[in-house]
Design a protein around this motif. Structure first.
Motif, PDB file in Angstrom:
ATOM      1  N   VAL A   1      28.652  52.005  31.550  1.00  0.00           N
ATOM      2  CA  VAL A   1      28.171  52.595  30.475  1.00  0.00           C
ATOM      3  C   VAL A   1      26.730  53.219  30.837  1.00  0.00           C
ATOM      4  N   TYR A   2      26.851  54.513  30.435  1.00  0.00           N
ATOM      5  CA  TYR A   2      25.633  55.476  30.842  1.00  0.00           C
ATOM      6  C   TYR A   2      24.982  55.638  29.418  1.00  0.00           C
ATOM      7  N   TYR A   3      23.573  55.662  29.286  1.00  0.00           N
ATOM      8  CA  TYR A   3      22.902  56.001  28.267  1.00  0.00           C
ATOM      9  C   TYR A   3      21.864  57.001  28.495  1.00  0.00           C
ATOM     10  N   ARG A   4      21.999  58.213  27.776  1.00  0.00           N
ATOM     11  CA  ARG A   4      21.057  59.513  28.448  1.00  0.00           C
ATOM     12  C   ARG A   4      21.468  59.664  29.612  1.00  0.00           C
ATOM     13  N   ASP A   5      22.642  59.601  30.188  1.00  0.00           N
ATOM     14  CA  ASP A   5      23.087  59.840  31.705  1.00  0.00           C
ATOM     15  C   ASP A   5      22.507  59.105  32.485  1.00  0.00           C
ATOM     16  N   GLU A   6      22.047  57.653  32.304  1.00  0.00           N
ATOM     17  CA  GLU A   6      21.447  56.707  33.320  1.00  0.00           C
ATOM     18  C   GLU A   6      22.547  55.426  32.976  1.00  0.00           C
ATOM     19  N   LEU A   7      22.668  55.087  34.222  1.00  0.00           N
ATOM     20  CA  LEU A   7      23.780  53.993  34.455  1.00  0.00           C
ATOM     21  C   LEU A   7      22.814  52.642  33.744  1.00  0.00           C
ATOM     22  N   MET A   8      23.655  52.152  32.721  1.00  0.00           N
ATOM     23  CA  MET A   8      22.878  50.786  32.006  1.00  0.00           C
ATOM     24  C   MET A   8      23.762  49.648  32.334  1.00  0.00           C
ATOM     25  N   ALA A   9      25.020  49.594  32.620  1.00  0.00           N
ATOM     26  CA  ALA A   9      25.848  48.565  32.872  1.00  0.00           C
ATOM     27  C   ALA A   9      27.045  48.839  33.430  1.00  0.00           C
ATOM     28  N   LYS A  10      27.575  48.085  34.399  1.00  0.00           N
ATOM     29  CA  LYS A  10      28.858  47.948  34.730  1.00  0.00           C
ATOM     30  C   LYS A  10      29.467  46.453  34.554  1.00  0.00           C
ATOM     31  N   GLU A  11      30.598  46.626  33.997  1.00  0.00           N
ATOM     32  CA  GLU A  11      31.208  45.373  33.565  1.00  0.00           C
ATOM     33  C   GLU A  11      32.559  45.277  33.749  1.00  0.00           C
ATOM     34  N   TYR A  12      33.245  44.051  34.002  1.00  0.00           N
ATOM     35  CA  TYR A  12      34.755  43.763  34.185  1.00  0.00           C
ATOM     36  C   TYR A  12      35.314  43.158  32.927  1.00  0.00           C
ATOM     37  N   PRO A  13      36.608  43.172  32.649  1.00  0.00           N
ATOM     38  CA  PRO A  13      37.062  42.320  31.576  1.00  0.00           C
ATOM     39  C   PRO A  13      36.748  40.803  31.412  1.00  0.00           C
ATOM     40  N   ALA A  14      36.601  40.421  30.169  1.00  0.00           N
ATOM     41  CA  ALA A  14      35.941  38.814  30.043  1.00  0.00           C
ATOM     42  C   ALA A  14      37.209  38.222  30.060  1.00  0.00           C
ATOM     43  N   SER A  15      37.830  38.048  31.439  1.00  0.00           N
ATOM     44  CA  SER A  15      38.938  37.331  31.686  1.00  0.00           C
ATOM     45  C   SER A  15      38.783  35.730  31.631  1.00  0.00           C
TER      46      SER A  15
ATOM     47  N   LYS B   1      37.061  34.428  29.021  1.00  0.00           N
ATOM     48  CA  LYS B   1      36.988  33.876  27.671  1.00  0.00           C
ATOM     49  C   LYS B   1      38.583  34.359  27.300  1.00  0.00           C
ATOM     50  N   TYR B   2      39.235  35.487  27.585  1.00  0.00           N
ATOM     51  CA  TYR B   2      40.521  35.585  27.323  1.00  0.00           C
ATOM     52  C   TYR B   2      41.355  35.596  28.278  1.00  0.00           C
ATOM     53  N   GLN B   3      41.957  34.455  28.555  1.00  0.00           N
ATOM     54  CA  GLN B   3      42.637  33.853  29.755  1.00  0.00           C
ATOM     55  C   GLN B   3      43.969  34.359  29.665  1.00  0.00           C
ATOM     56  N   GLY B   4      44.530  34.347  28.601  1.00  0.00           N
ATOM     57  CA  GLY B   4      46.160  34.624  28.260  1.00  0.00           C
ATOM     58  C   GLY B   4      46.175  36.134  28.479  1.00  0.00           C
ATOM     59  N   LEU B   5      45.453  36.996  28.393  1.00  0.00           N
ATOM     60  CA  LEU B   5      45.612  38.368  28.282  1.00  0.00           C
ATOM     61  C   LEU B   5      45.560  39.102  29.685  1.00  0.00           C
ATOM     62  N   ILE B   6      46.576  39.995  29.832  1.00  0.00           N
ATOM     63  CA  ILE B   6      46.929  40.618  31.013  1.00  0.00           C
ATOM     64  C   ILE B   6      45.628  41.531  31.219  1.00  0.00           C
ATOM     65  N   TYR B   7      45.217  42.376  30.020  1.00  0.00           N
ATOM     66  CA  TYR B   7      44.190  43.085  30.045  1.00  0.00           C
ATOM     67  C   TYR B   7      43.167  42.532  28.948  1.00  0.00           C
ATOM     68  N   ALA B   8      42.120  41.799  29.497  1.00  0.00           N
ATOM     69  CA  ALA B   8      41.097  41.395  28.396  1.00  0.00           C
ATOM     70  C   ALA B   8      40.191  42.376  28.156  1.00  0.00           C
ATOM     71  N   PRO B   9      39.384  42.367  27.001  1.00  0.00           N
ATOM     72  CA  PRO B   9      38.414  43.432  26.699  1.00  0.00           C
ATOM     73  C   PRO B   9      37.289  43.093  27.594  1.00  0.00           C
ATOM     74  N   VAL B  10      36.571  44.032  27.909  1.00  0.00           N
ATOM     75  CA  VAL B  10      35.227  44.210  28.356  1.00  0.00           C
ATOM     76  C   VAL B  10      34.199  43.800  27.118  1.00  0.00           C
ATOM     77  N   ILE B  11      33.390  43.102  27.618  1.00  0.00           N
ATOM     78  CA  ILE B  11      32.075  42.639  26.498  1.00  0.00           C
ATOM     79  C   ILE B  11      30.910  43.080  27.197  1.00  0.00           C
ATOM     80  N   ILE B  12      30.026  43.907  26.881  1.00  0.00           N
ATOM     81  CA  ILE B  12      28.777  44.138  27.485  1.00  0.00           C
ATOM     82  C   ILE B  12      27.504  44.066  26.395  1.00  0.00           C
ATOM     83  N   LYS B  13      26.850  43.096  27.066  1.00  0.00           N
ATOM     84  CA  LYS B  13      25.319  43.026  26.426  1.00  0.00           C
ATOM     85  C   LYS B  13      24.227  43.940  27.098  1.00  0.00           C
TER      86      LYS B  13
END
Length: 742
Positions: free
Chosen positions: A576-590, A592-604
């Protein structure tokens, strides 16, 4: 030889029935082409009684006695809502009760040389003696001859129906029904030929005896095909074969079949021996303005949306049998189907129940050959237990089809299990409770049984396209929570959510405006944010998905900002880039969502991206990565404004009406966007739609954008050329597209 005459043009429609329609050639009605609805209705706040009419249809069939000597003339109605009495030259064939399945009459003996008046008295009121009626139901049953009609010319001995399916062991099983109108004993030879595209695989011949006093004879088929050219039908390889049946008099019919095994067990669902978790949504077959009356192309498009846009592997045809065109497409693309009889909660008297049992029979006999159908629904949706009635529906199904199991959709716990699969509408999840109920708590049994969830979310959390972001996020979360819980539970075959598309309903349901906003798509088939829950589960070899669950606005949420930010994706990780500056790099929330092949990414990002109090709101960019490579990108502007109307057609070429054929149609979607193409969800301005050329607009020509979207359908006429569609709004440039008609 058999001749099929499409009989969809040149109908005269009379909004009010009178007996003269039976016997006099009248011209004071409306000239219509099938499929047809008795009344177009608005999207919101209409009177549903407008579609509850006793109306009339009339057409002329020219009969040549010499040409059709020793032939039988049949008329087939694929569906008419809800009770149809057919007349030929004033002679009645009785009243057919039921609005979702075909009915056929042999009209030969009522025909005269020359012009013959064929008329239909159509009662589209909600009659208490016909399923699904008798009490209030949460959907509309739109009046009209809303599916196609054919005149079928056959010999006195002819093929009536082919009810055959293929099994994984290369057996074909079922029956073939022969009509004997000759009223004589006869010997006949049935030839069954199987084709792999144009390649002839094999021929099977059967000698049969027809009795003079039996109009129909059913020939049981259970034959083995020994060929290395047979591939199994599956969701990824939906292989179909042409099965052609002919008689010695050259009468010929064919169906498309697939070879596969389907089985629900205590451990889950198996297709060809492979365990598959079912993930699907329910579908109503209704559309804006015209209700059920949509042609082949539009019916098939719904299946494409479910399979390719949403990535589903199953659909439930709630709460009635679907169009044959929809089912044909499910066969072609590998979308499995749970098909059920008409009904919603209410069980009527003994005559009503007898008609419902007849619906089971008619549904299975029409759709037996469809490879996509994996289970029959033989219980009235969400009804109370009724031992004798449901014993009869199950026995009818099992007698007709030994290859498929039965299910019965209920919502009460401890309901008696007479079906093969315990199918349950589980609306347990309210954002706090467990996402799904435990199977044994639902069944009240001391063991696991074949089990599938057939509805969830829906009315528990109705969500409009233009709702606030917090509601859209919660809607999305709830769908994620349920499919994750189902995926984790090894003893649940899968789940079918409520529902795919918003739909019109009675005033007592939904939001009071005659719409249930229960879908992950709106009524026009445009995606809400929650659709990303399903599309993000598509294999990334087929489609890369990056769907941030936000409209990106500084002050839309109660606390401001966009954190936490949920992203539905099948990427490995996102930046995630905010004003072209890298603010976060995040992986899927596996976790929390252990059953899903592709869990959603959750960024705080509370620290990095300002909230409502910050006056310097900036642009944001999200990039999805697979194997370390950027594969998808989504940008958001800090100051979006209305810059353009995007206009797109599902199809840029459709068919004109030929003699006897149905009209054709395609959907056109208008989207209000900002400078980089993002939808503007809260714009509610009117647009003007102008349609010229060889077609016409269906519905409103001056609608308001809802959620930044509006879609509409245009239909063809009987001329070749093009349909020119122009969309106007005074704030942006006019947009025009052209649809070829040929």
């Amino acid at each position: 030889m058999r001749e099929i005459i499409n009989f969809n043009t040149n109908w005269i429609f009379f909004k009010d029935w009178n007996d003269n329609i039976k016997t006099e050639k009248l011209n004071n009605g409306e000239n219509v082409t099938l499929p047809h609805t008795v009344a177009e209705i608005p999207i919101h706040y209409f009177d549903e009684s407008d579609i509850c009419l006793i109306s009339g249809y009339q057409n002329i069939f020219n009969y040549d006695k010499n040409k059709f000597k020793d032939k039988r003339v049949l008329i087939n109605f694929e569906a008419a809502m809800v009770a149809a009495e057919v007349f030929v030259n004033g002679k009645s064939f009785g009243e057919h009760k039921g609005g979702y399945l075909p009915f056929v009459y042999d009209i030969t003996d009522k025909l005269k040389d020359g012009d013959n008046i064929i008329s239909v008295k159509l009662d589209s009121t909600e009659r208490k003696d016909i399923p699904p009626f008798g009490n209030e139901i949460d959907y509309l049953c739109y009046g009209g001859i809303y599916r196609e009609v054919q005149i079928i010319i056959v010999d006195e001995i002819s093929i009536e129906n082919i009810m055959i399916t293929g099994l994984a062991n290369q057996n074909i099983i079922g029956k073939i029904r022969i009509r004997n109108s000759k009223k004589e004993n006869a010997k006949e030879t049935i030839s069954i030929n199987l084709y792999n595209r144009e390649y002839h695989i094999c021929e099977i011949k059967k000698e049969i005896t027809l009795k003079k006093d039996e109009l129909f004879t059913d020939i049981e088929i259970d034959e083995h095909i020994d060929s290395d050219r047979i591939e199994l039908w599956s969701i990824d390889n939906p292989r179909l074969y042409k099965l052609e049946v002919s008689l010695s008099n050259e009468d010929l019919m064919y169906v498309k079949i697939g070879f596969r095994d389907v089985k629900f067990t205590e451990e889950g669902f198996f297709l060809n021996g492979e365990k598959i978790k079912l993930i699907g949504l329910n579908r109503h077959q209704s559309f804006p303005y015209v209700g059920y009356a949509m042609p082949k192309r539009v019916q098939k498009k719904d299946a494409d949306i479910l399979k390719f846009d949403l990535g589903l592997n199953i659909v439930r045809s709630s709460h009635y049998p679907a169009s044959r065109h929809f089912l044909d497409r499910c066969d072609e693309i590998g979308l499995m189907v749970f098909e059920e009889i008409p009904g919603w909660q209410h069980i009527g008297d003994k005559e009503w129940q007898k008609l419902s049992i007849e619906n089971v029979k008619d549904m299975i006999e029409r759709d037996f050959h469809h490879a996509s159908i994996i289970i029959w629904g033989v219980r009235i949706n969400e009804s109370q237990d009724n031992h004798d009635f449901y014993k009869a529906t199950n026995e009818t199904s099992h007698k007709l089809d030994k290859t498929r199991q039965t299910g019965g959709v209920r919502y009460i716990t401890g309901s008696e299990l007479l079906e093969d699969v315990y199918t349950m509408n589980d609306f347990n999840y309210d954002g706090i409770a467990d996402p799904i109920k435990a199977q044994k708590f639902v069944t009240k049994l001391d063991k696991n049984v074949p089990y599938m969830i057939t509805e969830y979310i829906g009315h528990m959390f109705p969500t409009k396209m233009q709702d606030c972001e917090e509601r859209l996020i919660e809607h999305t979360k709830r769908h994620f929570e349920v499919i994750n819980a189902v995926a984790i539970d090894k003893n649940i075959a899968g789940s079918i959510g409520w529902c795919a598309f918003d739909y019109n309903t009675h005033y007592n349901f939904g939001s009071g405006d005659r719409i249930c906003y229960h879908g992950v798509y709106d009524i026009f088939r445009n995606p809400k944010l929650a659709s990303g829950v399903y599309s993000s589960q598509i294999s990334r070899e087929n489609k890369i998905v990056l769907e941030p669950i936000t409209i990106y606005a500084r002050g839309e949420r109660a606390i401001g900002g966009v954190s936490p930010l949920m992203i539905a994706t099948n990427c490995d990780y996102v930046e995630v880039y905010y004003r072209d500056e890298l603010m976060a790099k995040e992986y899927p929330a596996s976790g929390k969502y252990q059953g899903l092949i592709y869990a959603p990414v959750i960024i705080k990002m509370e620290v990095n991206i300002p909230g409502v109090s910050d006056m310097g709101w900036g642009d944001m960019k999200i990039i999805g990565y697979i194997d370390g490579k950027a594969v998808a990108e989504k940008k958001y502007l800090n100051n979006p404004s209305f810059k353009d109307l995007e206009i797109k057609a599902d199809d840029y070429e459709i068919n004109s009406i030929k003699e006897g054929s149905s009209w054709d149609s395609t959907r056109i979607t208008v989207k209000a966007v900002d400078a980089i193409g993002n939808r503007l969800p809260y714009i509610n301005e009117a647009i003007i739609i102008e349609v010229s050329g060889e077609g016409e607009l269906m519905g409103n020509d001056n609608p308001v954008l809802e959620g930044g979207y509006y879609s509409f359908w245009v239909k063809s006429n009987n001329k070749n050329g093009s349909i020119k569609v122009t969309v106007k709004n005074k704030r942006v440039e006019n947009k025009t597209i052209e649809i070829k008609v040929k």
